[in-house]
Motif scaffolding. Structure first.
Motif, PDB file in Angstrom:
ATOM      1  N   THR A  13      17.328  -5.156   3.803  1.00 18.86           N
ATOM      2  CA  THR A  13      18.091  -4.027   3.254  1.00 18.86           C
ATOM      3  C   THR A  13      19.395  -4.504   2.636  1.00 18.86           C
ATOM      4  OG1 THR A  13      17.147  -2.548   4.932  1.00 18.86           O
ATOM      5  CG2 THR A  13      19.140  -1.808   3.801  1.00 18.86           C
ATOM      6  N   LEU A  14      20.066  -5.413   3.306  1.00 21.56           N
ATOM      7  CA  LEU A  14      21.319  -5.962   2.789  1.00 21.56           C
ATOM      8  C   LEU A  14      21.082  -6.705   1.479  1.00 21.56           C
ATOM      9  CD1 LEU A  14      24.356  -6.469   3.341  1.00 21.56           C
ATOM     10  CD2 LEU A  14      23.684  -8.542   4.571  1.00 21.56           C
ATOM     11  N   ALA A  15      20.032  -7.516   1.422  1.00 22.27           N
ATOM     12  CA  ALA A  15      19.731  -8.285   0.212  1.00 22.27           C
ATOM     13  C   ALA A  15      19.383  -7.372  -0.957  1.00 22.27           C
ATOM     14  CB  ALA A  15      18.577  -9.250   0.489  1.00 22.27           C
ATOM     15  N   VAL A  16      18.589  -6.341  -0.709  1.00 27.32           N
ATOM     16  CA  VAL A  16      18.182  -5.426  -1.778  1.00 27.32           C
ATOM     17  C   VAL A  16      19.382  -4.618  -2.272  1.00 27.32           C
ATOM     18  CG1 VAL A  16      16.786  -3.401  -2.305  1.00 27.32           C
ATOM     19  CG2 VAL A  16      15.788  -5.288  -1.029  1.00 27.32           C
ATOM     20  N   ASN A 126       6.470  -3.764  -6.900  1.00 30.75           N
ATOM     21  CA  ASN A 126       7.011  -2.405  -6.898  1.00 30.75           C
ATOM     22  C   ASN A 126       8.530  -2.419  -6.742  1.00 30.75           C
ATOM     23  OD1 ASN A 126       5.938   0.575  -6.690  1.00 30.75           O
ATOM     24  ND2 ASN A 126       7.589   0.422  -5.212  1.00 30.75           N
ATOM     25  N   SER A 127       9.038  -3.313  -5.901  1.00 31.75           N
ATOM     26  CA  SER A 127      10.487  -3.418  -5.719  1.00 31.75           C
ATOM     27  C   SER A 127      11.174  -3.844  -7.004  1.00 31.75           C
ATOM     28  CB  SER A 127      10.807  -4.413  -4.597  1.00 31.75           C
ATOM     29  OG  SER A 127      10.298  -3.969  -3.359  1.00 31.75           O
ATOM     30  N   LEU A 128      10.567  -4.773  -7.734  1.00 37.25           N
ATOM     31  CA  LEU A 128      11.132  -5.218  -9.002  1.00 37.25           C
ATOM     32  C   LEU A 128      11.216  -4.058  -9.986  1.00 37.25           C
ATOM     33  CD1 LEU A 128      12.152  -7.441 -10.882  1.00 37.25           C
ATOM     34  CD2 LEU A 128       9.761  -7.960 -11.437  1.00 37.25           C
ATOM     35  N   VAL A 129      10.148  -3.259 -10.064  1.00 42.50           N
ATOM     36  CA  VAL A 129      10.133  -2.102 -10.971  1.00 42.50           C
ATOM     37  C   VAL A 129      11.245  -1.125 -10.612  1.00 42.50           C
ATOM     38  CG1 VAL A 129       8.809  -0.083 -11.703  1.00 42.50           C
ATOM     39  CG2 VAL A 129       7.676  -2.296 -11.485  1.00 42.50           C
ATOM     40  N   GLN A 180       4.365   6.682  -0.017  1.00 41.77           N
ATOM     41  CA  GLN A 180       4.099   5.316   0.411  1.00 41.77           C
ATOM     42  C   GLN A 180       2.620   4.965   0.202  1.00 41.77           C
ATOM     43  OE1 GLN A 180       6.575   3.111   1.195  1.00 41.77           O
ATOM     44  NE2 GLN A 180       7.713   4.893   0.493  1.00 41.77           N
ATOM     45  N   GLY A 181       2.386   3.765  -0.325  1.00 41.42           N
ATOM     46  CA  GLY A 181       1.033   3.301  -0.571  1.00 41.42           C
ATOM     47  C   GLY A 181       0.540   3.589  -1.965  1.00 41.42           C
ATOM     48  N   TYR A 182       1.235   4.467  -2.696  1.00 39.50           N
ATOM     49  CA  TYR A 182       0.864   4.755  -4.074  1.00 39.50           C
ATOM     50  C   TYR A 182       1.546   3.758  -5.015  1.00 39.50           C
ATOM     51  CZ  TYR A 182      -1.234   9.279  -2.902  1.00 39.50           C
ATOM     52  OH  TYR A 182      -2.032  10.265  -2.400  1.00 39.50           O
ATOM     53  N   ALA A 183       0.933   3.562  -6.167  1.00 37.99           N
ATOM     54  CA  ALA A 183       1.603   2.771  -7.201  1.00 37.99           C
ATOM     55  C   ALA A 183       2.869   3.493  -7.629  1.00 37.99           C
ATOM     56  CB  ALA A 183       0.668   2.587  -8.395  1.00 37.99           C
ATOM     57  N   PHE A 184       3.900   2.726  -7.935  1.00 41.86           N
ATOM     58  CA  PHE A 184       5.172   3.227  -8.448  1.00 41.86           C
ATOM     59  C   PHE A 184       5.932   4.062  -7.414  1.00 41.86           C
ATOM     60  CE2 PHE A 184       1.848   3.825 -11.867  1.00 41.86           C
ATOM     61  CZ  PHE A 184       1.902   2.525 -12.318  1.00 41.86           C
ATOM     62  N   ALA A 185       5.701   3.818  -6.146  1.00 42.52           N
ATOM     63  CA  ALA A 185       6.453   4.526  -5.102  1.00 42.52           C
ATOM     64  C   ALA A 185       7.946   4.301  -5.319  1.00 42.52           C
ATOM     65  CB  ALA A 185       6.035   4.039  -3.723  1.00 42.52           C
ATOM     66  N   PRO A 186       8.765   5.343  -5.289  1.00 38.29           N
ATOM     67  CA  PRO A 186      10.199   5.199  -5.594  1.00 38.29           C
ATOM     68  C   PRO A 186      11.000   4.581  -4.456  1.00 38.29           C
ATOM     69  CG  PRO A 186       9.702   7.463  -5.039  1.00 38.29           C
ATOM     70  CD  PRO A 186       8.381   6.742  -5.054  1.00 38.29           C
ATOM     71  N   ALA A 197      10.993  -3.346   5.716  1.00 42.25           N
ATOM     72  CA  ALA A 197      12.263  -2.725   5.350  1.00 42.25           C
ATOM     73  C   ALA A 197      12.073  -2.022   4.020  1.00 42.25           C
ATOM     74  CB  ALA A 197      13.376  -3.766   5.252  1.00 42.25           C
ATOM     75  N   VAL A 198      12.510  -0.772   3.927  1.00 37.90           N
ATOM     76  CA  VAL A 198      12.323   0.027   2.720  1.00 37.90           C
ATOM     77  C   VAL A 198      13.640   0.725   2.385  1.00 37.90           C
ATOM     78  CG1 VAL A 198      11.041   1.905   1.633  1.00 37.90           C
ATOM     79  CG2 VAL A 198       9.899   0.414   3.279  1.00 37.90           C
ATOM     80  N   VAL A 199      14.016   0.684   1.097  1.00 33.60           N
ATOM     81  CA  VAL A 199      15.211   1.375   0.604  1.00 33.60           C
ATOM     82  C   VAL A 199      14.779   2.283  -0.539  1.00 33.60           C
ATOM     83  CG1 VAL A 199      17.561   1.142  -0.265  1.00 33.60           C
ATOM     84  CG2 VAL A 199      16.578  -0.668   1.166  1.00 33.60           C
ATOM     85  N   GLY A 200      15.160   3.549  -0.496  1.00 25.99           N
ATOM     86  CA  GLY A 200      14.775   4.502  -1.525  1.00 25.99           C
ATOM     87  C   GLY A 200      15.452   4.229  -2.855  1.00 25.99           C
TER      88      GLY A 200
END
Length: 297
Positions: A13-16, A126-129, A180-186, A197-200
């Motif tokens: 989370t800190l890195a993102v 997905n994170s990159l997008v 969650q689990g879908y393509a392009f999840a925000p 770890a997930v950040v919106g």
């Protein structure tokens, strides 16, 4: 949650959070977006943005599962095309890169060997997008004239919104589970086995926007303060709070919205910076702080 899982959660989370904030400032320093046709962004635009924040979750939850990825994909494609027009100036190349990136996201979500929410390639792409989307949107607003006082008030309003919809009406958790689990999840983050770890995307946008506008408005002093607030109140406090609560009560909260910590901190940070003088406009930012890419002829 084990100590190792908690450490993974906190570090990712800190890195993102810091990564998207620093990348947004780097974008600001190197690429100039065209001025908005409607004039400079102001507090009224923040009201409109807050309206989207309120309405979009209900829209996403009302969509059938098969329709959610196309809607999210089209939204991301449009945002990336606008946000990176000055980075990749040739439209054909820009759209080819966008389509390739979104296609990779869809492929890993669709054909992951196991649950996509636990597939590392899916999370990397997905994170990159999502991070690219947050960086572009933050700069569109920052370079469009948005001031730090507008951003700090927006963050404070989000804190109230997230607190209400996480405790009174459990909309935040429902939305998180739905996408969650879908393509392009925000959302951005990483899952490796039992570690995750997930950040919106909304949180990332606020971090990038606050940091970039703080840098534009108050230079390096604003940047240092903003990064400190993102690190402490955007990453460390929100990730360590559930663990602390679990240790004291024996109950691990399902979700702890980061904005309930970051929103008030961002507003207080603005009040501190304001004591240093009025905010700079885009025209006031020295050329040495705006290493603009030369336009392609």
């Amino acid at each position: 949650m084990s100590a190792a899982q908690s450490a993974f959660f906190t570090l990712v989370t800190l890195a993102v959070a810091l990564g998207v904030s620093l990348a947004s400032v780097a974008y600001f320093r190197r690429s100039a977006l065209p001025r908005p046709a409607v004039g400079v962004f102001n507090g009224n635009d923040m009201v409109i943005m807050m309206g989207f924040v309120v309405v979009l979750p209900f829209l996403y939850l009302s969509l059938p599962g098969w329709l959610l990825p196309p809607v999210l994909g089209l939204t991301l494609a449009g945002g990336l095309a606008v946000g990176y027009g000055t980075v990749v100036r040739r439209a054909a190349q820009r759209w080819a890169l966008i389509v390739a990136l979104l296609a990779a996201d869809w492929f890993f979500a669709r054909y992951a060997e196991d649950d996509p929410t636990h597939a590392t390639p899916y999370w990397v792409v997905n994170s990159l997008v999502i991070m690219l989307m947050a960086i572009g949107a933050a700069n569109l607003n920052a370079q469009g004239g948005l001031k730090l006082r507008h951003v700090s008030r927006f963050a404070l309003a989000l804190a109230v919104y997230d607190l209400f919809f996480a405790t009174v009406v459990p909309l935040t958790q429902k939305l998180f589970d739905a996408v969650q689990g879908y393509a392009f999840a925000p959302s951005a983050g990483l899952r490796v086995g039992e570690y995750g770890a997930v950040v919106g995307m909304g949180d990332l946008l606020v971090y990038a926007l606050f940091t970039t506008v703080a840098y534009k408005s108050y230079g390096r002093a604003g940047l240092r303060l903003a990064l400190g607030l993102v690190a402490v109140f955007g990453a460390l406090v929100p990730t360590l709070t559930p663990v602390t609560f679990d240790a004291i009560t024996g109950h691990l909260p399902q979700i702890v919205p980061a904005q309930i910590f970051f929103g008030p901190a961002a507003f207080c940070g603005y009040l501190v910076l304001r004591r240093g003088g009025p905010e700079r406009r885009m025209a006031d930012v020295p050329v040495t702080e705006r290493q603009l890419a030369a336009p392609r002829t």
